[in-house]
Design a protein around this motif. Structure first.
Motif, PDB file in Angstrom:
ATOM      1  N   PHE A  42     -25.501  25.113 -15.387  1.00 42.94           N
ATOM      2  CA  PHE A  42     -24.279  25.116 -14.567  1.00 42.94           C
ATOM      3  C   PHE A  42     -24.054  26.517 -13.991  1.00 42.94           C
ATOM      4  N   ASP A 105     -22.992  33.189 -15.911  1.00 40.15           N
ATOM      5  CA  ASP A 105     -22.234  33.181 -14.654  1.00 40.15           C
ATOM      6  C   ASP A 105     -22.606  34.306 -13.672  1.00 40.15           C
ATOM      7  N   VAL A 280     -13.837  20.766 -14.871  1.00 40.01           N
ATOM      8  CA  VAL A 280     -14.176  22.119 -14.414  1.00 40.01           C
ATOM      9  C   VAL A 280     -15.001  22.054 -13.131  1.00 40.01           C
TER      10      VAL A 280
HETATM   11  C1  BMA Z   1     -14.693  30.086 -18.076  1.00 44.79           C
HETATM   12  C2  BMA Z   1     -16.093  30.634 -17.988  1.00 44.79           C
HETATM   13  C3  BMA Z   1     -17.020  29.672 -17.299  1.00 44.79           C
HETATM   14  C4  BMA Z   1     -16.858  28.243 -17.779  1.00 44.79           C
HETATM   15  C5  BMA Z   1     -15.389  27.864 -17.803  1.00 44.79           C
HETATM   16  C6  BMA Z   1     -15.140  26.471 -18.353  1.00 44.79           C
HETATM   17  O1  BMA Z   1     -13.892  30.882 -18.886  1.00 44.79           O
HETATM   18  O2  BMA Z   1     -16.568  30.902 -19.270  1.00 44.79           O
HETATM   19  O3  BMA Z   1     -18.336  30.095 -17.553  1.00 44.79           O
HETATM   20  O4  BMA Z   1     -17.544  27.386 -16.893  1.00 44.79           O
HETATM   21  O5  BMA Z   1     -14.703  28.792 -18.618  1.00 44.79           O
HETATM   22  O6  BMA Z   1     -15.645  26.346 -19.656  1.00 44.79           O
END
Ligand code: BMA
Length: 335
Positions: A42, A105, A280
């Motif tokens: 992802f 990410d 998400v």
């Molecule tokens: C956020 C990040 C992203 C993740 C999202 C949902 O804080 O850590 O990497 O996709 O949460 O879990």
């Protein structure tokens, strides 16, 4: 019977035009496509390579729960992905202890002055997430600079050119003021200062209350830096990640010119609503089509898959003109 004019106007105003259109081939990449055993894929950074093909640098979670990055290349940016047969960039905790629990990410910025891609990513350290930076020419060999923003910080991207002689990084430190978007400047990509809050999470019932963060790298337009950001709504059944829009001044990207009040994209499709983390949508990259207006936005869906949505920069700017204001800027500058 015809409807009274007023009634039809109010009905019309409750509709909205989708600004981001999901690709019919979604999700375009899942763990099933991977050449080695993984849990999920992802939140991919994206860029065009010199030959016009698309490269995604994907966050891959292994079956221990730790993430590394893996490159996937495609001629049309939709299908026919050639995925590296093994991880492209692994955490290296021996040399970079902050990467002990993985790297996540990535955002990619091609920097013409350096003739290199600058990748900023989250390194998951014992102290929480921090921002790390690496340079690459080919997504095979990387020069790692290590942590450039200590924990707790993430959701960062470099602007592709210097602003008044300094590199500019957008990022999201979590401070006692909340999780807001900041900008910092550097003469050499290693030493960072002139930190400034540029976009504040709202409060209360707002869709982007308490926690926001940069999504893909800012998009340079003649009107300013167009920023897609994610907002997190805490609900009794978990978090909801949605996307909003803001515009910042070209030569002073600390200055917010416009910010939309509503979100423009949120989890609706099955693959966005159900996964390892439900509800998400989380873009980390975009590519620009040859028409100079259409953007391909690559986003993580439910922490399980990569999906693609298309938008027009012109339409995003018109939407901001119609729906944006700059009231919040004042507030952010007061802090
Ligand atoms: C956020 C990040 C992203 C993740 C999202 C949902 O804080 O850590 O990497 O996709 O949460 O879990």
């Amino acid at each position: 019977m015809t409807m009274p004019a007023e009634k039809s106007i109010s009905l019309l105003s409750t509709r909205y035009e989708p600004l981001l259109l999901r690709h019919p081939a979604n999700p375009i990449l899942t763990s099933k496509d991977w050449p080695y055993s993984i849990n999920s894929v992802f939140n991919a950074g994206a860029t065009l390579l010199a030959d016009g093909s698309t490269l995604l640098l994907c966050r891959v979670e292994d079956r221990r729960g730790l993430a590394h990055l893996c490159a996937a290349r495609s001629i049309n940016g939709v299908d026919g992905w050639q995925i590296d047969s093994e991880p492209t960039l692994m955490p290296s905790p021996k040399d970079f202890p902050e990467e002990i629990w993985g790297i996540e990410d990535p955002r990619i910025t091609f920097v013409p002055e350096l003739q290199q891609y600058v990748v900023t990513y989250t390194s998951y350290s014992r102290g929480g997430p921090g921002v790390s930076l690496a340079l690459t020419k080919d997504f095979r060999i990387f020069e790692r600079y290590g942590v450039i923003m200590p924990p707790d910080d993430k959701d960062s991207a470099l602007l592709p050119r210097r602003i008044n002689g300094y590199w500019a990084l957008i990022h999201r430190p979590a401070t006692s003021l909340g999780a807001h978007i900041w900008i910092s400047y550097s003469p050499d990509l290693r030493h960072w200062g002139r930190h400034r809050l540029i976009l504040e999470a709202r409060r209360g019932a707002w869709w982007d209350a308490n926690k926001i963060g940069l999504s893909p790298p800012p998009i340079e337009t003649s009107r300013g830096w167009l920023v897609l950001y994610h907002g997190v709504r805490h609900t009794p059944s978990g978090c909801l990640y949605r996307l909003g829009l803001a515009l910042f001044e070209l030569e002073n990207p600390a200055k917010c010119l416009l910010r939309g009040d509503s979100w423009i994209f949120g989890p609706e499709a099955e693959y966005e609503c159900h996964g390892d983390v439900d509800d998400v949508v989380f873009p980390c990259g975009y590519t620009m089509a040859p028409d100079g207006d259409t953007i391909n936005i690559y986003y993580g869906a439910a922490d399980c898959a990569i999906a693609l949505a298309r938008a027009s920069v012109r339409s995003l700017l018109s939407w901001l003109d119609a729906n944006g204001n700059c009231e919040r800027r004042q507030r952010a500058q007061d802090l």
